[in-house]
Design an enzyme around this catalytic site. Sequence first.
Site, PDB file in Angstrom:
ATOM      1  CB  ALA A   1     -13.049  -1.614  -5.856  1.00 66.65           C
TER       2      ALA A   1
ATOM      3  CE  LYS B   1     -12.137  -1.147  -0.267  1.00 66.77           C
ATOM      4  NZ  LYS B   1     -11.960  -0.744  -1.646  1.00 66.77           N
TER       5      LYS B   1
ATOM      6  CB  SER C   1      -0.903   0.006   1.234  1.00 63.48           C
ATOM      7  OG  SER C   1      -1.586   1.245   1.312  1.00 63.48           O
TER       8      SER C   1
HETATM    9  P1  NAP Z   1     -12.467  -7.772  -3.923  1.00 59.27           P
HETATM   10  O1  NAP Z   1     -13.613  -7.335  -3.091  1.00 59.27           O
HETATM   11  O2  NAP Z   1     -11.642  -8.909  -3.473  1.00 59.27           O
HETATM   12  O3  NAP Z   1     -13.057  -8.097  -5.388  1.00 59.27           O
HETATM   13  C1  NAP Z   1     -12.223  -8.634  -6.378  1.00 59.27           C
HETATM   14  C2  NAP Z   1     -12.973  -8.682  -7.705  1.00 59.27           C
HETATM   15  O4  NAP Z   1     -12.047  -9.108  -8.693  1.00 59.27           O
HETATM   16  C3  NAP Z   1     -14.144  -9.642  -7.723  1.00 59.27           C
HETATM   17  O5  NAP Z   1     -15.183  -9.109  -8.481  1.00 59.27           O
HETATM   18  C4  NAP Z   1     -13.539 -10.860  -8.393  1.00 59.27           C
HETATM   19  O6  NAP Z   1     -14.459 -11.665  -9.057  1.00 59.27           O
HETATM   20  C5  NAP Z   1     -12.625 -10.225  -9.376  1.00 59.27           C
HETATM   21  N1  NAP Z   1     -11.555 -11.121  -9.822  1.00 59.27           N
HETATM   22  C6  NAP Z   1     -10.517 -11.567  -9.089  1.00 59.27           C
HETATM   23  N2  NAP Z   1      -9.727 -12.361  -9.837  1.00 59.27           N
HETATM   24  C7  NAP Z   1     -10.296 -12.423 -11.067  1.00 59.27           C
HETATM   25  C8  NAP Z   1      -9.960 -13.083 -12.278  1.00 59.27           C
HETATM   26  N3  NAP Z   1      -8.860 -13.836 -12.354  1.00 59.27           N
HETATM   27  N4  NAP Z   1     -10.756 -12.903 -13.342  1.00 59.27           N
HETATM   28  C9  NAP Z   1     -11.852 -12.133 -13.255  1.00 59.27           C
HETATM   29  N5  NAP Z   1     -12.231 -11.496 -12.140  1.00 59.27           N
HETATM   30  C10 NAP Z   1     -11.463 -11.630 -11.052  1.00 59.27           C
HETATM   31  O7  NAP Z   1     -11.463  -6.554  -4.150  1.00 59.27           O
HETATM   32  P2  NAP Z   1     -11.792  -4.989  -4.257  1.00 59.27           P
HETATM   33  O8  NAP Z   1     -11.646  -4.348  -2.935  1.00 59.27           O
HETATM   34  O9  NAP Z   1     -13.072  -4.839  -4.959  1.00 59.27           O
HETATM   35  O10 NAP Z   1     -10.580  -4.496  -5.169  1.00 59.27           O
HETATM   36  C11 NAP Z   1     -10.529  -4.806  -6.543  1.00 59.27           C
HETATM   37  C12 NAP Z   1      -9.457  -4.009  -7.230  1.00 59.27           C
HETATM   38  O11 NAP Z   1      -9.693  -2.615  -7.086  1.00 59.27           O
HETATM   39  C13 NAP Z   1      -8.063  -4.228  -6.665  1.00 59.27           C
HETATM   40  O12 NAP Z   1      -7.145  -4.339  -7.724  1.00 59.27           O
HETATM   41  C14 NAP Z   1      -7.773  -2.968  -5.881  1.00 59.27           C
HETATM   42  O13 NAP Z   1      -6.394  -2.674  -5.828  1.00 59.27           O
HETATM   43  C15 NAP Z   1      -8.504  -1.952  -6.702  1.00 59.27           C
HETATM   44  N6  NAP Z   1      -8.868  -0.764  -5.936  1.00 59.27           N
HETATM   45  C16 NAP Z   1      -8.304   0.424  -6.309  1.00 59.27           C
HETATM   46  C17 NAP Z   1      -8.634   1.569  -5.659  1.00 59.27           C
HETATM   47  C18 NAP Z   1      -8.038   2.856  -6.102  1.00 59.27           C
HETATM   48  O14 NAP Z   1      -8.201   3.839  -5.383  1.00 59.27           O
HETATM   49  N7  NAP Z   1      -7.402   2.921  -7.248  1.00 59.27           N
HETATM   50  C19 NAP Z   1      -9.538   1.544  -4.591  1.00 59.27           C
HETATM   51  C20 NAP Z   1     -10.091   0.321  -4.222  1.00 59.27           C
HETATM   52  C21 NAP Z   1      -9.751  -0.819  -4.902  1.00 59.27           C
HETATM   53  P3  NAP Z   1     -15.185 -12.922  -8.369  1.00 59.27           P
HETATM   54  O15 NAP Z   1     -16.415 -12.378  -7.685  1.00 59.27           O
HETATM   55  O16 NAP Z   1     -15.489 -13.834  -9.478  1.00 59.27           O
HETATM   56  O17 NAP Z   1     -14.200 -13.505  -7.392  1.00 59.27           O
END
Ligand code: NAP
Length: 537
Positions: free
Chosen positions: A399, A327, A271
Amino acid sequence: MANPHPADTTTTRRTLLAAPLVHIHPPLTEQVQRALADGADLVELRADCIDDSGAIEDFLRAPSRPPCILTLRSAAEGGRFDGTDADRIALMERLGLLIPGYIDVELDTWNRSANLRQKLGLVCDMGGPQPLHALDRPRNRLILSRHDWTGARSDDPGRTIDELLNIQGAIAKAAFTARDATDALRVLAALHARRGTGREMIAIAMGEAGIASRVLAGKFGGFLSFAALDQSAASAPGQLTLRRMGDVYRWNSIRAASRVFGVVGWPVSHSRSPQVHNAGFDAAATDAVYVPLPVEPTQAAFDRFADYVDVHPELDISGLSITIPHKPHALRWLLDRGYEISTFAQRAGAVNTLSRAADGRWRGDNTDGVGAVAALRASLGAAASLAGARAAVLGAGGAARGVAAALLAEGAHVTIYNRTHTAADALSADLGCASQSWEERDRISASIIVNCTSVGMGAAAGESPLPAGALRAGMTVLDTVYSPRRTALLRDAGAAGAAAIEGTEMFLEQAAAQFELWIGQPAPRQAMRQAFEQSWT
Ligand code: NAP
């Protein structure tokens, strides 16, 4: 009481920063100069690692040198000295006569060896009345230490600290292996609870999960904290470098009144939030510090951590960023404990920010959505409206919830695409928007695409969640993944003539929104951006 800093000329008491020296090269004098230049107050000569008592002796005889801690840790206690107890005691006595300043010995060795107690008694000042014949003896301070490498004592660090405090006149040093950040907080609370005793204590939670205990030692009245010249010189897991301690965590500005903020996730080592938020606090002259708080990836671990913070207001934890996978756990915790959740976070069903009010009550918010919208607006132009735009959100995790809810609030028509379709359906039902099967993403017709999956980072770095053929000129593509910055999806978008927005933009905007919720004043965006840029170099 004896002067706690025998080689110090200053009388003000502040937490010291000690740099362990574990290598014989470059020469010790050179290492010391670097340590002092990087912010150390003293050095710890790890004689067991340096393994050249002649060089140490020469160094200790040098006329001007900083106060030193002399440590000769046995292999049985996690060090490298593999000689006999008698050899170790003789060497400690010999080097102790050169007044290093402090001598560190383990409580177990102290308790079992009358010989050691007698010999160290000759070179250490243990307080209390001095026999006349001993008035001119060396006046080192004794540090009595205990290291729990297994984590077995991490539940109750106070017990170990109290055992050490039983030895009058010695500085107590207790180090525990932290399983997660709750253990680091326990160490700090134990320090705080014993502050009124007037005794000097060093209490450290080791490992990445213990970083907060090292950074916050000054706030909670620790006698000293350790930081290394560089990673190769770290003498214990989780030890930061001196530069990181000073530049990122602003060691010198942490005081008893400093408020504490942090990022809760698993893992959080990648992070950039500590760099960005600490730079923000610095630029806004806010008396606060932001630390990583890795908490094991279950609801139970999150509840344990949050409940601990809740009932320990003396820790001064005033705000938390919540990241993967906590979250939904944060939302559940707030609901179960009857705390407030903003209307937007409730609607999104995800909390990425916790703030503590003056009355101790917590509130949950979600800044991911405003961060994404601000990043899109910056790219589309202030005049452009999201109302009526067709937006595709890839992913249905934490997210995606915040981003989709914010786009809907702006009047966009949102469709969710997620690998696990039941999750896409659940999110679209919660928010009242459309969903499509994951396979349908090949035929996306939206003008705005936001990747909220983790595809493109970590093990999936280099991969894109969308086939390149699905991207066209005129589209605007935001990838929330920000490490790496230029993901495969953004490269493909650029090649197709679409506008490509780095996750950095959303990250900085959601961090700025957190800053404003916590501190109640405009975020110093420029300083936060600059710190983010520098964190890559
Ligand atoms: P999360 O709750 O764990 O959700 C992960 C998501 O990714 C789920 O929808 C999951 O699908 C999908 N996924 C994971 N592996 C995959 C694959 N191989 N193929 C297709 N889909 C896949 O995580 P999150 O908190 O939402 O975060 C997701 C991303 O957003 C991360 O990369 C994080 O770094 C980024 N993010 C960025 C910011 C920013 O400020 N830039 C803020 C927050 C988050 P399934 O439901 O099928 O498992």
